[in-house]
Design a protein around this motif. Structure first.
Motif, mmCIF file in Angstrom:
data_model
loop_
_atom_site.group_PDB
_atom_site.id
_atom_site.type_symbol
_atom_site.label_atom_id
_atom_site.label_comp_id
_atom_site.label_asym_id
_atom_site.label_seq_id
_atom_site.Cartn_x
_atom_site.Cartn_y
_atom_site.Cartn_z
ATOM 1 N N ILE A 10 0.864 -1.163 0.000
ATOM 2 C CA ILE A 10 0.000 0.000 0.000
ATOM 3 C C ILE A 10 0.913 1.228 0.000
ATOM 4 O O ILE A 10 1.615 1.482 0.976
ATOM 5 N N SER A 11 0.907 1.962 -1.102
ATOM 6 C CA SER A 11 1.719 3.176 -1.233
ATOM 7 C C SER A 11 0.798 4.354 -1.499
ATOM 8 O O SER A 11 -0.104 4.272 -2.320
ATOM 9 N N ILE A 12 1.047 5.438 -0.802
ATOM 10 C CA ILE A 12 0.266 6.652 -0.997
ATOM 11 C C ILE A 12 1.221 7.760 -1.417
ATOM 12 O O ILE A 12 2.163 8.086 -0.691
ATOM 13 N N LYS A 13 0.974 8.315 -2.573
ATOM 14 C CA LYS A 13 1.829 9.377 -3.128
ATOM 15 C C LYS A 13 1.347 10.771 -2.740
ATOM 16 O O LYS A 13 2.151 11.662 -2.507
ATOM 17 N N ASP A 14 0.049 10.969 -2.681
ATOM 18 C CA ASP A 14 -0.528 12.282 -2.400
ATOM 19 C C ASP A 14 -0.227 12.703 -0.957
ATOM 20 O O ASP A 14 -0.508 11.967 -0.012
ATOM 21 N N ALA A 15 0.340 13.891 -0.802
ATOM 22 C CA ALA A 15 0.741 14.381 0.523
ATOM 23 C C ALA A 15 -0.441 14.512 1.484
ATOM 24 O O ALA A 15 -0.321 14.206 2.676
ATOM 25 N N LYS A 16 -1.586 14.963 0.979
ATOM 26 C CA LYS A 16 -2.761 15.115 1.850
ATOM 27 C C LYS A 16 -3.253 13.755 2.342
ATOM 28 O O LYS A 16 -3.609 13.607 3.510
ATOM 29 N N LEU A 17 -3.269 12.780 1.452
ATOM 30 C CA LEU A 17 -3.691 11.439 1.859
ATOM 31 C C LEU A 17 -2.701 10.811 2.836
ATOM 32 O O LEU A 17 -3.100 10.113 3.774
ATOM 33 N N ASP A 83 4.866 3.625 3.929
ATOM 34 C CA ASP A 83 4.046 2.724 3.124
ATOM 35 C C ASP A 83 4.315 1.318 3.642
ATOM 36 O O ASP A 83 5.412 1.024 4.125
ATOM 37 N N MET A 84 3.327 0.449 3.534
ATOM 38 C CA MET A 84 3.457 -0.887 4.116
ATOM 39 C C MET A 84 3.270 -1.978 3.075
ATOM 40 O O MET A 84 2.537 -1.807 2.104
ATOM 41 N N THR A 85 3.943 -3.110 3.338
ATOM 42 C CA THR A 85 3.831 -4.300 2.502
ATOM 43 C C THR A 85 3.363 -5.447 3.384
ATOM 44 O O THR A 85 3.906 -5.667 4.469
ATOM 45 N N TYR A 86 2.371 -6.185 2.906
ATOM 46 C CA TYR A 86 1.815 -7.316 3.645
ATOM 47 C C TYR A 86 2.560 -8.584 3.279
ATOM 48 O O TYR A 86 2.755 -8.898 2.109
ATOM 49 N N ASN A 87 2.996 -9.322 4.291
ATOM 50 C CA ASN A 87 3.635 -10.619 4.091
ATOM 51 C C ASN A 87 2.592 -11.701 4.390
ATOM 52 O O ASN A 87 2.218 -11.897 5.547
ATOM 53 N N PHE A 94 4.693 -4.926 7.087
ATOM 54 C CA PHE A 94 6.020 -4.374 7.337
ATOM 55 C C PHE A 94 6.175 -3.111 6.503
ATOM 56 O O PHE A 94 5.620 -3.013 5.412
ATOM 57 N N CYS A 95 6.987 -2.144 7.008
ATOM 58 C CA CYS A 95 7.271 -1.002 6.147
ATOM 59 C C CYS A 95 8.042 -1.540 4.938
ATOM 60 O O CYS A 95 8.660 -2.611 5.005
ATOM 61 N N VAL A 96 7.977 -0.825 3.841
ATOM 62 C CA VAL A 96 8.571 -1.291 2.590
ATOM 63 C C VAL A 96 10.059 -1.579 2.775
ATOM 64 O O VAL A 96 10.577 -2.597 2.295
ATOM 65 N N ARG A 97 10.772 -0.688 3.495
ATOM 66 C CA ARG A 97 12.203 -0.874 3.705
ATOM 67 C C ARG A 97 12.510 -2.164 4.475
ATOM 68 O O ARG A 97 13.358 -2.960 4.063
ATOM 69 N N CYS A 98 11.834 -2.400 5.573
ATOM 70 C CA CYS A 98 12.077 -3.610 6.371
ATOM 71 C C CYS A 98 11.701 -4.869 5.595
ATOM 72 O O CYS A 98 12.370 -5.884 5.696
#
Length: 116
Positions: A10-17, A83-87, A94-98
């Motif tokens: 789940i990635s959100i690009k829009d600053a307001k969101l 942003d988070m990634t589901y395992n 997990f955050c995308v980096r981890c």
């Protein structure tokens, strides 16, 4: 609870969101922390041998487990703004980096199936 069957980011690009997401995560964090404090206070009012004490310990454990498995916080680094990634194997976000770091680590160990 609905469990996803595939890896999902789940990635959100829009600053307001992103700001809305972070505010909601903050509110949920505050509620969770408040409930834990309340449960702990109630637990400490009861003698340790009392069976009611175990009920409060169970409630604390359930709440902490739900929190650690939620999309609100990375269980590795504690980030609440990423942003988070589901395992789907661990059934955790997990955050995308981890996620990428864990994926690289487990691929090198020959256990890449743990982080698809």
């Amino acid at each position: 609870m609905i469990t996803l069957k595939k890896k999902k980011t789940i990635s959100i690009k829009d600053a307001k969101l992103r700001n809305i997401r972070e505010t909601l995560r903050y509110v949920i964090t505050e509620v969770e922390s408040g409930l834990i404090r309340d449960f702990m206070a109630r637990k400490f009012k009861i003698p340790s041998g009392d069976e009611r004490c175990a009920i409060w310990v169970d409630r604390i454990d359930v709440l902490e487990t739900a929190w650690k498995n939620s999309i609100c916080v990375c269980p590795v680094c504690g980030s609440r703004t990423s942003d988070m990634t589901y395992n789907p194997v661990e059934e955790k976000w997990f955050c995308v980096r981890c996620y990428k770091e864990n994926q690289t680590f487990y691929v090198k160990r020959g256990e890449g199936y743990l982080y698809p």
